[in-house]
Design a protein around this motif. Sequence first.
Motif, short mmCIF file in Angstrom:
data_model
loop_
_atom_site.label_atom_id
_atom_site.label_comp_id
_atom_site.label_asym_id
_atom_site.label_seq_id
_atom_site.Cartn_x
_atom_site.Cartn_y
_atom_site.Cartn_z
N ASP A 5 80.60 61.47 11.87
CA ASP A 5 80.29 60.93 10.47
C ASP A 5 79.02 61.49 10.26
N ARG A 6 78.86 62.65 10.46
CA ARG A 6 77.73 64.02 9.45
C ARG A 6 78.53 65.49 9.36
N THR A 7 78.40 65.34 8.21
CA THR A 7 78.47 66.91 8.50
C THR A 7 77.41 67.92 8.91
N ILE A 8 77.76 69.57 9.14
CA ILE A 8 76.77 69.67 9.93
C ILE A 8 75.49 69.92 9.38
N PHE A 9 75.20 70.86 8.45
CA PHE A 9 73.65 69.75 7.69
C PHE A 9 73.05 68.21 8.13
N GLN A 10 74.14 67.28 8.28
CA GLN A 10 73.40 65.89 8.19
C GLN A 10 73.48 65.94 9.67
#
Length: 454
Positions: free
Chosen positions: A380-385
């Motif tokens: 549920d998160r982007t790579i950054f997150q």
Amino acid sequence: MADTKKSQHGEWSSRFAFILAATGSAVGLGNIWKFPYITGENGGGAFVIVYLLCVLLIGIPIMMAETLLGRRSRQNPISTMITLSDEAGADKNWHYLGWMGVTAGFLILSYYSVIAGWASAYVVKAFSGSFLGADASSIKVLFDDFVGSPIKLLFWHTLFMLATMLIVVRGVNTGLEKAVRFLMPSLFVLLMLMVAYAMTFDEYYDKGIKFLFTPDFSKITADGVLTAMGHAFFTLSLGMGAIMVYGSYLPKDVSIAKTVYWIAGTDTVVALLAGIAIFPIVFANGLEPAAGPGLIFQTLPIAFGNMTGGWLFGILFFVMLVFAALSSSISLIEPAVAWLIENKNMSREQACIWSGSVTWLMGFGVVFSFNIWSELKIFDRTIFQLLDYLTANLMLPIGGFCIAVFAGWIMKQQHTEQELNMPNPLGYQIWKILISYVSPAAVFLVFLHVVGVL
Ligand code: PHE
């Protein structure tokens, strides 16, 4: 043993030099970029209180522990854990703690450098007059255009990584001391100026202050509490060996406690000032406090575009921010570099090329997570997150927890007492209680809270 040993990388020239370097490591994007946006995302006041409590009860004792561990062994974090667990007759597995720290440093730097790249690009934007007379919507367009371009982000990320590695190649305790000595006071003055500007917004200033300092505990979730605690580690550079490695270059006769109060105090004040400067601008322009990682890039340019002298202040501000980021980024990679030099027989140059290239490549994934891969979600998160969550919310607190247990329970009391060398025995007793019980229990309870047990 430890009394006569010196680090093979040299020593800080004085207590002041260590303070400067460690403050340089602590004060960075965490204070000015991250603190305001996570405070905005987590509802304000209550989040700030949890963060401040974590700095006091967890951050300060652990920072003292990390410094003393480093100074006692005078080696990189991995070898430090091997030497000190040997000395205490404890299990060898403690060295995995050093490994986790080195890994966390890499992972953090891979996104830290991308955001520092944004700040660098904003120096040029400020210089070319892009903010002049701008309003909230044109500043947003400017930001969205920029972040939407993988090429631009890659360019600035590359430049920032190169700058980081150039400093690290020369050794952290030469050029760095001088840069930070001038940087910290300047950053402080500029922030005060921004706060003065924010005050001109009268009722919006009050609204900003209220948002930051009036706690409403119904607004904070379990994950918000974890983020606040994670941020206490992140902003003080704890739980991954950065402060440990800096401590390993610290002369013997320096008081660790006093030094740590100063560093933690400065770090906290800078973060609060950034918050006080930013939220009035957010409210006065009808912006969303929960705008996310773009928050300062979408608010501060409005101020620079409209205040007297804003052109110059804008340039200065982003230059300072880049320098503040540089003095942090070098501490993120120094544990790895020190380890490669001490254990893999590499020269400083080779160690820098290896570790720099790996982080640089990892940064590509982060860059793309803001544009072409923005839809790609893992858990549920982007790579950054994901990288941010994994490091700040999990790895640093776990690392800090283990450091607390090691300093409080594994090391001999006589050794910690000797390293801290506090003039007042009560001071040592308080630290000992905090590090053995309060800090580890607090971290543990926050984790239990997040998984829903509490
Ligand atoms: N403390 C730095 C900041 O606030 C980031 C950092 C984290 C540096 C961990 C070193 C280690 O920007």
